[in-house]
Design a protein around this motif. Structure first.
Motif, PDB file in Angstrom:
ATOM      1  N   GLY A 182       0.822  -1.208   0.000  1.00  0.00           N
ATOM      2  CA  GLY A 182       0.000   0.000   0.000  1.00  0.00           C
ATOM      3  C   GLY A 182       0.853   1.253   0.000  1.00  0.00           C
ATOM      4  N   ASP A 207      11.211   1.445   6.709  1.00  0.00           N
ATOM      5  CA  ASP A 207      10.388   2.150   7.710  1.00  0.00           C
ATOM      6  C   ASP A 207       9.101   1.398   8.055  1.00  0.00           C
ATOM      7  OD1 ASP A 207       9.321   2.587   5.187  1.00  0.00           O
ATOM      8  OD2 ASP A 207       8.803   4.674   5.555  1.00  0.00           O
ATOM      9  N   GLN A 208       8.738   0.399   7.234  1.00  0.00           N
ATOM     10  CA  GLN A 208       7.498  -0.342   7.489  1.00  0.00           C
ATOM     11  C   GLN A 208       7.756  -1.705   8.137  1.00  0.00           C
ATOM     12  OE1 GLN A 208       4.492   1.025   7.077  1.00  0.00           O
ATOM     13  NE2 GLN A 208       5.577   2.877   6.463  1.00  0.00           N
ATOM     14  N   ILE A 238      16.117   5.138   1.035  1.00  0.00           N
ATOM     15  CA  ILE A 238      16.742   6.249   0.314  1.00  0.00           C
ATOM     16  C   ILE A 238      16.772   7.435   1.275  1.00  0.00           C
ATOM     17  CG2 ILE A 238      16.532   7.804  -1.671  1.00  0.00           C
ATOM     18  CD1 ILE A 238      16.850   5.095  -2.843  1.00  0.00           C
ATOM     19  N   GLN A 281      -3.327  -1.184   9.131  1.00  0.00           N
ATOM     20  CA  GLN A 281      -2.370  -1.732   8.167  1.00  0.00           C
ATOM     21  C   GLN A 281      -2.363  -3.270   8.218  1.00  0.00           C
ATOM     22  OE1 GLN A 281       1.411   0.225   8.084  1.00  0.00           O
ATOM     23  NE2 GLN A 281       2.327  -1.231   6.665  1.00  0.00           N
ATOM     24  N   LYS A 306      15.855  -0.106   0.149  1.00  0.00           N
ATOM     25  CA  LYS A 306      14.891  -0.067   1.248  1.00  0.00           C
ATOM     26  C   LYS A 306      14.908   1.245   2.016  1.00  0.00           C
ATOM     27  CE  LYS A 306      18.109  -2.526   4.329  1.00  0.00           C
ATOM     28  NZ  LYS A 306      19.297  -2.411   3.501  1.00  0.00           N
ATOM     29  N   GLN A 325       0.306   5.696   0.719  1.00  0.00           N
ATOM     30  CA  GLN A 325      -0.622   6.757   1.115  1.00  0.00           C
ATOM     31  C   GLN A 325      -0.774   7.792   0.002  1.00  0.00           C
ATOM     32  OE1 GLN A 325      -0.712   8.384   5.045  1.00  0.00           O
ATOM     33  NE2 GLN A 325       0.974   7.075   5.705  1.00  0.00           N
ATOM     34  N   TYR A 341      -3.236   3.166  13.831  1.00  0.00           N
ATOM     35  CA  TYR A 341      -2.840   3.053  12.430  1.00  0.00           C
ATOM     36  C   TYR A 341      -2.233   1.692  12.049  1.00  0.00           C
ATOM     37  CZ  TYR A 341       0.446   4.641   8.658  1.00  0.00           C
ATOM     38  OH  TYR A 341       1.190   4.784   7.524  1.00  0.00           O
ATOM     39  N   MET A 349      14.586  10.020   3.130  1.00  0.00           N
ATOM     40  CA  MET A 349      13.853  10.968   2.292  1.00  0.00           C
ATOM     41  C   MET A 349      12.384  10.858   2.656  1.00  0.00           C
ATOM     42  SD  MET A 349      13.769  11.297  -1.875  1.00  0.00           S
ATOM     43  CE  MET A 349      15.504  11.696  -2.029  1.00  0.00           C
ATOM     44  N   GLY A 378      12.267   8.025  -2.973  1.00  0.00           N
ATOM     45  CA  GLY A 378      12.248   6.930  -1.999  1.00  0.00           C
ATOM     46  C   GLY A 378      11.032   6.037  -2.196  1.00  0.00           C
ATOM     47  N   ASN A 379       9.863   6.650  -2.370  1.00  0.00           N
ATOM     48  CA  ASN A 379       8.649   5.860  -2.626  1.00  0.00           C
ATOM     49  C   ASN A 379       8.770   5.122  -3.956  1.00  0.00           C
ATOM     50  OD1 ASN A 379       6.931   8.756  -1.563  1.00  0.00           O
ATOM     51  ND2 ASN A 379       7.077   6.890  -0.335  1.00  0.00           N
ATOM     52  N   HIS A 399      -5.547   5.714   5.886  1.00  0.00           N
ATOM     53  CA  HIS A 399      -4.311   6.010   6.601  1.00  0.00           C
ATOM     54  C   HIS A 399      -3.951   7.497   6.506  1.00  0.00           C
ATOM     55  CE1 HIS A 399      -3.384   1.598   6.775  1.00  0.00           C
ATOM     56  NE2 HIS A 399      -2.941   2.007   7.946  1.00  0.00           N
ATOM     57  N   ASP A 443      -5.376  -4.483   6.390  1.00  0.00           N
ATOM     58  CA  ASP A 443      -5.176  -4.401   4.934  1.00  0.00           C
ATOM     59  C   ASP A 443      -4.545  -5.697   4.420  1.00  0.00           C
ATOM     60  OD1 ASP A 443      -5.905  -1.716   5.125  1.00  0.00           O
ATOM     61  OD2 ASP A 443      -3.846  -0.956   5.013  1.00  0.00           O
ATOM     62  N   VAL A 490       7.933  -3.739   1.100  1.00  0.00           N
ATOM     63  CA  VAL A 490       7.939  -2.387   1.679  1.00  0.00           C
ATOM     64  C   VAL A 490       9.382  -1.941   1.924  1.00  0.00           C
ATOM     65  CG1 VAL A 490       5.686  -2.302   2.868  1.00  0.00           C
ATOM     66  CG2 VAL A 490       7.611  -3.454   3.962  1.00  0.00           C
ATOM     67  N   GLY A 491       9.539  -0.661   2.229  1.00  0.00           N
ATOM     68  CA  GLY A 491      10.831  -0.122   2.646  1.00  0.00           C
ATOM     69  C   GLY A 491      11.048  -0.396   4.133  1.00  0.00           C
TER      70      GLY A 491
HETATM   71  P1  TYM Z   1       4.071   5.312   2.697  1.00  0.00           P
HETATM   72  O1  TYM Z   1       2.961   5.815   1.857  1.00  0.00           O
HETATM   73  O2  TYM Z   1       4.691   6.221   3.699  1.00  0.00           O
HETATM   74  O3  TYM Z   1       5.243   4.766   1.776  1.00  0.00           O
HETATM   75  C1  TYM Z   1       4.997   3.889   0.672  1.00  0.00           C
HETATM   76  C2  TYM Z   1       6.190   2.961   0.475  1.00  0.00           C
HETATM   77  O4  TYM Z   1       7.384   3.723   0.254  1.00  0.00           O
HETATM   78  C3  TYM Z   1       8.412   3.262   1.109  1.00  0.00           C
HETATM   79  N1  TYM Z   1       9.310   4.400   1.433  1.00  0.00           N
HETATM   80  C4  TYM Z   1      10.634   4.390   1.243  1.00  0.00           C
HETATM   81  N2  TYM Z   1      11.465   3.450   0.755  1.00  0.00           N
HETATM   82  C5  TYM Z   1      12.780   3.749   0.674  1.00  0.00           C
HETATM   83  N3  TYM Z   1      13.306   4.955   1.064  1.00  0.00           N
HETATM   84  C6  TYM Z   1      12.501   5.925   1.551  1.00  0.00           C
HETATM   85  N4  TYM Z   1      13.018   7.108   1.917  1.00  0.00           N
HETATM   86  C7  TYM Z   1      11.098   5.665   1.672  1.00  0.00           C
HETATM   87  N5  TYM Z   1      10.025   6.387   2.112  1.00  0.00           N
HETATM   88  C8  TYM Z   1       8.949   5.594   1.951  1.00  0.00           C
HETATM   89  C9  TYM Z   1       7.690   2.725   2.329  1.00  0.00           C
HETATM   90  O5  TYM Z   1       8.477   1.810   3.046  1.00  0.00           O
HETATM   91  C10 TYM Z   1       6.478   2.070   1.697  1.00  0.00           C
HETATM   92  O6  TYM Z   1       6.782   0.767   1.248  1.00  0.00           O
HETATM   93  N6  TYM Z   1       1.829   2.478   6.233  1.00  0.00           N
HETATM   94  C11 TYM Z   1       2.279   2.514   4.824  1.00  0.00           C
HETATM   95  C12 TYM Z   1       1.163   2.253   3.840  1.00  0.00           C
HETATM   96  C13 TYM Z   1       0.417   0.989   4.050  1.00  0.00           C
HETATM   97  C14 TYM Z   1       0.833  -0.335   3.721  1.00  0.00           C
HETATM   98  C15 TYM Z   1      -0.260  -1.171   4.068  1.00  0.00           C
HETATM   99  C16 TYM Z   1       2.002  -0.864   3.192  1.00  0.00           C
HETATM  100  C17 TYM Z   1      -0.839   0.892   4.560  1.00  0.00           C
HETATM  101  N7  TYM Z   1      -1.252  -0.392   4.566  1.00  0.00           N
HETATM  102  C18 TYM Z   1      -0.183  -2.565   3.893  1.00  0.00           C
HETATM  103  C19 TYM Z   1       2.066  -2.251   3.010  1.00  0.00           C
HETATM  104  C20 TYM Z   1       0.991  -3.081   3.362  1.00  0.00           C
HETATM  105  C21 TYM Z   1       2.852   3.885   4.546  1.00  0.00           C
HETATM  106  O7  TYM Z   1       2.566   4.848   5.209  1.00  0.00           O
HETATM  107  O8  TYM Z   1       3.637   3.944   3.410  1.00  0.00           O
END
Ligand code: TYM
Length: 343
Positions: free
Chosen positions: A7, A161-162, A200, A144, A198, A9, A140, A210, A17-18, A47, A147, A158-159
């Protein structure tokens, strides 16, 4: 067969990064998946509500995110792309799971602790300004988990942070399975699939990731930024004054971050890229990173410009995705309801 779920947001244009931490990786997974694998990608509107949002901006951001997911190459015929907020099953399951989740587990979430820290009174640590701390922010990670668990996902890309949220998801699934074990454990414990890029880092402060929320826009590059903006942000990236280029994330985070970005763009191993730059300087590295990012973003940017005007098409993709996601999660929710004693 795998069930891959992730997922993102709908909060503004995704950044580099995303893109490399999520979207580009989703496209690779879609390309490399076996025909039996199922892929689901969700725009998580609920979210986004944990932080104050302007309603009109949120509505637009949801559609923008849908268009961007298509623009990077997710194929709605192969993958289910949908708005989380159009599938009520997520909130229903989130409520049921929240009644099984000890609050201590949520208090240990880094994202929550960070929010709590910024709301504390600088002079008196015991005082918290809870006008900034809504309950949704706290629960929150349970949403998740819902989901993910509603689809029996086996893999969650995911990255970094998750990562903690995913560990909690496994914990919650395990609690549910132990509480309602019969006839056989129902919820699948999903595997974390850390994206190759994973984490950035910020282009301005390579001690932090980032992020969309950083005040300094020069710290990130967004997917729709022009070649000129890309070049100037990369040129302005913080590096170091050590001669030559080496990959050393601890001692040289800024320089290493540029190598990580280049490796993500060219889909190579970062060590291979670093070796190529051993005898070169930061100027040469930055010029090549800027070119590589532009080359990676050019196609999605043009496709996004084309797609964003295709309103009926975007609506149809969202509707069909939501219908599929509903149908798919209905089965799980019905069984969850039965097990907990709600007919
Ligand atoms: P969100 O929207 O903050 O970020 C989406 C995805 O981008 C990755 N990400 C990064 N990866 C590398 N470097 C970075 N600087 C960076 N910033 C963000 C995040 O790890 C993510 O994979 N809670 C989640 C959304 C979510 C979700 C889920 C994800 C809701 N339900 C179920 C997986 C499964 C979030 O806020 O991602």
């Amino acid at each position: 067969p795998r069930v891959i779920f992730s997922g993102i947001q709908p909060t503004g244009i995704p950044h580099l990064g995303n893109y490399f931490g999520a979207l580009a990786n989703w496209v690779k997974l879609q390309r490399d998946a076996s025909p039996k694998d199922e892929l689901l990608f969700s725009v998580v509107g609920w979210h986004a509500l944990t932080l104050p949002q302007d309603p009109r901006a949120l509505l637009a951001a949801r559609t923008t995110m849908m268009a961007l997911i298509l623009a990077v190459g997710i194929d709605p015929k192969r993958s289910t792309i949908f708005h989380q907020d159009q599938v009520q099953n997520h909130t229903e399951l989130a409520w049921i799971l929240s009644c099984l989740t000890p609050i201590g587990k949520l208090k240990r979430m880094t994202t929550w602790k960070t929010r709590l820290a910024v709301s504390r009174n600088a002079n008196d640590e015991s005082e918290v300004d809870d006008s900034l701390l809504n309950t949704g922010l706290f629960t929150y990670p349970v949403l998740q988990a819902a989901d993910i668990l509603a689809y029996g996902a086996t893999h969650v890309p995911v990255g970094e942070d998750q990562q903690q949220h995913l560990e909690l998801t496994r914990d919650i699934a395990d609690i549910f399975n132990r509480t309602y074990p019969k006839p056989a454990p129902l919820l699948t414990l999903p595997q974390l699939m850390l994206t190759p890029s994973k984490r950035i880092l910020s282009l301005k402060d390579p001690s932090v990731k980032m992020s969309k929320s950083a005040i300094d826009a020069n710290s990130r590059i967004e997917l729709t930024d022009t070649a000129t903006v890309i070049r100037s942000r990369i040129r302005g990236a913080t590096t170091d004054s050590i001669r030559g280029i080496t990959y050393d994330p601890a001692a040289r985070p800024g320089t290493s971050n540029l190598l990580t970005i280049l490796a993500a763009c060219t889909d190579e191993d970062v060590a291979v890229v670093a070796a190529r730059y051993a005898g070169k300087d930061h100027g040469a590295l930055k010029a090549d990173v800027a070119d590589a990012v532009e080359a990676a973003f050019k196609g999605p940017r043009a496709e996004f410009e084309r797609l964003r005007a295709e309103t009926p098409f975007l609506l149809r993709v969202a509707e069909e995705g939501a219908a599929r996601a509903r149908e798919r999660s209905d089965v799980m929710i019905r069984e969850v309801r039965r097990r907990v004693g709600l007919a």
